[in-house]
Write an enzyme that holds these catalytic residues in place. Structure first.
Site, PDB file in Angstrom:
ATOM      1  N   LYS A  47       0.808  -1.229   0.000  1.00  0.00           N
ATOM      2  CA  LYS A  47       0.000   0.000   0.000  1.00  0.00           C
ATOM      3  C   LYS A  47       0.840   1.278   0.000  1.00  0.00           C
ATOM      4  CE  LYS A  47      -1.322   1.224   4.794  1.00  0.00           C
ATOM      5  NZ  LYS A  47      -0.694   0.230   5.683  1.00  0.00           N
ATOM      6  N   HIS A 184       1.072  -3.797  14.691  1.00  0.00           N
ATOM      7  CA  HIS A 184       1.645  -2.633  14.003  1.00  0.00           C
ATOM      8  C   HIS A 184       1.778  -1.523  15.032  1.00  0.00           C
ATOM      9  CE1 HIS A 184       2.682   0.380  11.137  1.00  0.00           C
ATOM     10  NE2 HIS A 184       2.468  -0.402  10.097  1.00  0.00           N
ATOM     11  N   GLU A 261       6.719  -5.986   8.070  1.00  0.00           N
ATOM     12  CA  GLU A 261       5.994  -5.440   6.919  1.00  0.00           C
ATOM     13  C   GLU A 261       6.365  -3.987   6.657  1.00  0.00           C
ATOM     14  OE1 GLU A 261       1.992  -8.101   7.997  1.00  0.00           O
ATOM     15  OE2 GLU A 261       2.048  -5.950   8.410  1.00  0.00           O
TER      16      GLU A 261
HETATM   17  C1  LIG Z   1       0.312   0.241   6.488  1.00  0.00           C
HETATM   18  C2  LIG Z   1       0.712  -1.072   7.007  1.00  0.00           C
HETATM   19  C3  LIG Z   1       2.059  -1.472   6.948  1.00  0.00           C
HETATM   20  C4  LIG Z   1       3.170  -0.567   6.476  1.00  0.00           C
HETATM   21  O1  LIG Z   1       3.470   0.376   7.444  1.00  0.00           O
HETATM   22  P1  LIG Z   1       4.736   1.363   7.319  1.00  0.00           P
HETATM   23  O2  LIG Z   1       4.562   2.229   8.506  1.00  0.00           O
HETATM   24  O3  LIG Z   1       4.610   2.067   6.030  1.00  0.00           O
HETATM   25  O4  LIG Z   1       5.962   0.547   7.407  1.00  0.00           O
HETATM   26  C5  LIG Z   1       2.373  -2.741   7.390  1.00  0.00           C
HETATM   27  N1  LIG Z   1       1.432  -3.576   7.863  1.00  0.00           N
HETATM   28  C6  LIG Z   1       0.125  -3.233   7.941  1.00  0.00           C
HETATM   29  C7  LIG Z   1      -0.853  -4.207   8.453  1.00  0.00           C
HETATM   30  C8  LIG Z   1      -0.275  -1.966   7.528  1.00  0.00           C
HETATM   31  O5  LIG Z   1      -1.561  -1.612   7.633  1.00  0.00           O
END
Ligand SMILES: *Cc1c(COP(=O)(O)O)cnc(C)c1O
Length: 379
Positions: A47, A184, A261
């Site tokens: 994303k 997260h 991630e």
């Molecule tokens: C948006 C998102 C990410 C990426 O986050 P960053 O802060 O850009 O590293 C990873 N995992 C999930 C589930 C997300 O929603």
């Protein structure tokens, strides 16, 4: 590295607004991540920037992927399936995780043949997955503190840690297998204690779940949040890695596979936007420039990502405090009210660096202005 001369040359060749993606920098960011966290497999969060060429480059350099919609899944699947190593039926989920805790029924139906690895955080979702994708592997997303992150993500998703083991039990009772935990800590997390707290919460749940006999708990997904070096105040990844590596080693058994991630960290510094001055006015004693990209387009991160992108000129000369606006009729389309720029003419080029994450990905066609043209260098 992309030089100023290169940016000017590309803008002349392709026109503006131009979104320049430097694949050397993508590979460098991935290599840095792997170097400092050799035991953590990075699943690039698509994303942040879903350009297929970015997906291919990161795949070839050894990344896996985090997708959150069926379109993102297809972008990854269709772009990596012909690259070595050849995809087996179930191989794909070693390379992709479907990390959205809430999935539409259609999405689950379409994913089912691939035996997906999906995150979840509530009982309704367990029933849905059981019905529409019974071969899915489950990863429980827990709620963790997002203190001080630039973008907060904990108010929308995540099971209460106190209910986690109970939910794992319910998932097993439904005939599904929980393979691990995810969290997260919030995007652009400069407060490294968020990771420490989340890892400690996750470790407690792992321990209790294993004690209760849930032996399939083998994956720990530490999510995204790794900060991009937007300014000198952001501590380098190396320092965060030290904290994460030490906590993982202390808290988790050796047979637990750790994945992350990272979205922003992989792409933010790899892209530069070149735009052009299309209008100029002095209002209330302040110089105003209108450029052909704005917050409905590549600068969308100003709104959605709470991010700032300084506007820089190629031209030299004494600067003054200026306002810089995007091209649409909306006053919300404001890039900055305190930019330092030299005297510019209509047609002069300006640029913004470190604009690769959550920018082009949320560009619209508002007011009839198309998203910036994308050009790839060092691909
Ligand atoms: C948006 C998102 C990410 C990426 O986050 P960053 O802060 O850009 O590293 C990873 N995992 C999930 C589930 C997300 O929603």
């Amino acid at each position: 590295m992309v030089t100023k001369a290169q940016l000017k040359k590309l803008a002349k060749e392709y026109g503006t607004p131009l979104f320049v993606v430097d694949h050397d920098q993508l590979r460098k960011n991935l290599a840095e991540f792997k170097k400092y966290m050799p035991k953590v497999q990075p699943y690039f969060a698509v994303k942040a920037n879903s350009d297929p060429a970015i997906v291919r480059t990161l795949y070839k350099a050894g990344a896996s992927f985090d997708v959150a919609s069926i379109a993102e899944f297809r972008t990854v699947y269709e772009n990596i399936r012909d690259l070595p190593p050849k995809a087996r039926q179930d191989f794909i989920w070693d390379k992709i995780i479907y990390a959205h805790p809430i999935k539409a029924r259609d999405t689950l139906r379409e994913l089912e043949p691939y035996k997906p690895l999906v995150t979840f955080d509530n009982e309704e979702e367990i029933r849905k997955v059981k019905k529409y994708a019974p071969h899915a592997g489950m990863v429980l997303r827990i709620k963790v503190p997002n203190t001080g992150a630039m973008v907060e993500l904990s108010s929308k998703f995540g099971a209460d840690p106190g209910r986690a083991v109970d939910l794992i039990g319910k998932t097993h009772a439904a005939g599904l297998v929980v393979e691990g935990l995810s969290f997260h800590v919030g995007s652009q997390t400069t407060n490294f204690q968020n990771y420490v707290q989340a890892l400690n919460l996750a470790a407690g749940i792992f321990k209790e779940a294993r004690m209760r006999g849930f032996k399939d708990m083998k994956q720990l997904d530490i999510g995204g949040g790794f900060p991009a070096p937007y300014d000198a105040n952001v501590k380098p990844l190396r320092e965060l890695a030290k904290v994460i590596n030490a906590e993982c080693k202390r808290l988790f058994p050796k047979d637990v596979a750790i994945l992350a991630e990272p979205g922003r960290f992989m792409v933010a510094t790899a892209c530069t936007l070149v735009a052009e001055v299309i209008g100029k006015a002095d209002r209330d004693g302040k110089r105003c420039y209108y450029i052909n990209d704005g917050v409905y387009h590549t600068y969308s991160g100003i709104i959605f990502d709470h991010c700032k992108y300084p506007v820089k000129a190629f031209k030299k000369g004494p600067t003054q405090l200026c306002a810089v606006f995007g091209p649409t009729c909306d006053a919300l389309d404001t890039i900055g009210l305190t930019e330092e720029l030299p005297d510019l003419e209509i047609g002069d080029l300006v640029y913004s660096e470190n604009i690769g994450a959550y920018s082009h990905a949320s560009s619209t066609w508002f007011n009839g202005f198309p998203p910036a043209t994308v050009v790839h260098i060092h691909e």
